[in-house]
Design an enzyme around this catalytic site. Structure first.
Site, PDB file in Angstrom:
ATOM      1  N   HIS A 177      30.820  44.273  29.198  1.00 15.29           N
ATOM      2  CA  HIS A 177      30.167  43.675  30.373  1.00 15.29           C
ATOM      3  C   HIS A 177      29.111  42.634  30.006  1.00 15.29           C
ATOM      4  CE1 HIS A 177      31.241  47.177  33.351  1.00 15.29           C
ATOM      5  NE2 HIS A 177      32.209  46.973  32.452  1.00 15.29           N
TER       6      HIS A 177
ATOM      7  N   GLU B 159      39.695  49.443  38.099  1.00 13.22           N
ATOM      8  CA  GLU B 159      38.744  50.414  37.541  1.00 13.22           C
ATOM      9  C   GLU B 159      37.326  49.900  37.665  1.00 13.22           C
ATOM     10  OE1 GLU B 159      36.260  52.438  34.436  1.00 13.22           O
ATOM     11  OE2 GLU B 159      36.685  50.309  34.731  1.00 13.22           O
ATOM     12  N   GLU B 160      37.155  48.598  37.453  1.00 11.08           N
ATOM     13  CA  GLU B 160      35.812  48.024  37.402  1.00 11.08           C
ATOM     14  C   GLU B 160      35.143  47.907  38.767  1.00 11.08           C
ATOM     15  OE1 GLU B 160      34.227  47.780  34.840  1.00 11.08           O
ATOM     16  OE2 GLU B 160      35.439  47.195  33.112  1.00 11.08           O
TER      17      GLU B 160
ATOM     18  N   ASP C 109      41.970  45.576  34.410  1.00  9.98           N
ATOM     19  CA  ASP C 109      41.007  44.630  34.968  1.00  9.98           C
ATOM     20  C   ASP C 109      39.750  44.553  34.111  1.00  9.98           C
ATOM     21  OD1 ASP C 109      40.523  47.331  35.878  1.00  9.98           O
ATOM     22  OD2 ASP C 109      39.038  46.536  37.273  1.00  9.98           O
TER      23      ASP C 109
ATOM     24  N   HIS D  67      42.661  50.605  31.709  1.00 14.25           N
ATOM     25  CA  HIS D  67      42.697  49.759  32.901  1.00 14.25           C
ATOM     26  C   HIS D  67      42.899  48.305  32.515  1.00 14.25           C
ATOM     27  CE1 HIS D  67      38.492  48.371  32.282  1.00 14.25           C
ATOM     28  NE2 HIS D  67      38.218  49.617  31.968  1.00 14.25           N
TER      29      HIS D  67
END
Length: 385
Positions: A358, A135-136, A72, A70
């Site tokens: 993250h 995705e996030e 993002d 992904h």
């Protein structure tokens, strides 16, 4: 910097957060594919100015492998970074710092740097790239991306490798997830009239108690999968808002919660049971306040769990490719379950550690990035056979 690090430096310079337009990074990837004379297809969300991209390198033959990631990333606001999160910063400890370096632009870089390598192989089966958006914020794009791959090519890819950071350990299971917003509409009034009105906060407390009890009931019923940590489905309330003063009965209360299921449990069944409880509450409390209501909104479509059985041929194949004999599972959700639901034998396996994702000062080690390059190359070589 070597070539894969240069590509990664370019990728992390695009601050594309989940929910935002990703067309600039897609244009960058498209330019690389164009220079390499690789045809590609965009799966566009024109209204929101977003796109996924997929392409094929090699012959139109069944049995190919999809490499998916992904584009993002999660936000950096409020995190205490010691480097600029959107400039790839190598340090003497052998680590490359930047938002998305690990999750998961490192994997995308290992794919893009190997285009010429793939083209120079005598591929008997093709390799595909499939890069998504959002995705996030709920794995929103993967179902349409997987569907478009099936509709675009006349042949049938067999395997899908989702390159989430796993230290290149094959991951055969992930939990499914659903995020829900529950809104309770009660009646306002003086707090002395608590039995003559319907407190939205009190009702919300009952609903939250049901959510906790449901999780415990599943555990007590033996819904355990020791491959995961925790080894059961989790139901969790993370946000709650309601009320204006201690002596005013709240007419509104809102809370957000999530369901993370082990493969044997059903998000849809849990939601159905919760809705049944809500309807019972509505029937009971409308006798006091006819306009009482509970509304449940899904903040994104449920993301299915992944449960790739050891009997599928992708498992021994990925063990050989990765050089790791032990498979694992993860408690987080990813697009793997959606690719499996679309009919591909699916595994999560990519460079870097999810422990770095993250957080401030996210990094991927140079060693892991190079191992990722070699991992992708071994996938290509397996398609010569």
């Amino acid at each position: 910097m070597n070539q894969v690090e240069k590509i990664l430096a370019d990728l992390v310079a695009f601050p594309v957060f989940g929910g935002q337009s990703n067309l600039e990074i897609i244009d960058y990837i498209s330019d690389i594919l164009t220079r390499e004379s690789v045809d590609f297809t965009l799966v566009e969300n024109k209204k929101e100015k977003k796109a996924s991209i997929h392409c094929r390198i090699g012959p139109s033959k069944d049995g190919g492998v999809i490499l998916s990631g992904h584009t993002d990333v999660v936000p950096v606001e409020g995190q205490l970074w010691t480097t600029d999160p959107f400039i790839l910063t190598p340090k003497s400890d052998g680590k490359l710092y930047a938002r998305g370096s690990c999750d998961m632009k490192g994997f995308i870089a290992t794919c893009l740097v190997n285009i010429s390598f793939f083209k120079n192989l005598n591929l008997k089966r093709p390799v595909y790239f499939a890069f998504s958006y959002d995705e996030e914020v709920g794995c929103l794009a993967a179902p349409a991306l997987a569907k478009d791959i099936k509709n675009t090519y006349s042949e049938n890819p067999t395997y899908a490798v989702i390159g989430e950071p796993s230290l290149l350990q094959p991951i055969v299971g992930q939990k499914g997830i659903c995020v829900i917003e529950t809104i309770v509409n009660g009646s306002a009034g003086h707090s002395s009239r608590i039995k003559q009105e319907v407190s939205a906060i009190h009702v919300a407390a009952d609903l939250i108690s049901w959510i906790d009890s449901k999780m415990n009931a599943l555990i007590q019923a033996g819904h355990i999968d020791k491959r995961f940590e925790p080894p059961h489905s989790s139901l969790h309330v993370g946000m709650i808002h309601g009320g204006i003063a201690p002596n005013v009965i709240a007419d509104k209360c809102l809370f957000n919660w999530d369901i993370r299921v082990i493969p044997r449990d059903s998000i849809q069944q849990i939601l159905a049971d919760f809705n049944t409880f809500c309807k019972k509450k509505e029937a009971e409390l409308r006798k006091i306040f006819p306009e009482f209501a509970i509304k449940n909104n899904l903040l994104h479509p449920p993301v299915p769990a992944l449960d790739t059985p050891e009997s599928q041929s992708i498992v021994p194949w990925i063990k050989e490719i990765s050089g790791q004999s032990l498979t694992g599972t993860v408690a987080y959700a990813a697009e793997a379950g959606q690719f499996a639901e679309a009919g591909f034998e699916t595994i999560i396996c990519g460079p870097g550690s999810i422990a770095q994702a993250h957080r401030a000062d996210e990094f991927i080690s140079q060693e892991q990035l190079q191992k990722g390059v070699e991992f992708v190359q071994r996938i290509g070589k397996s398609l010569e056979l």
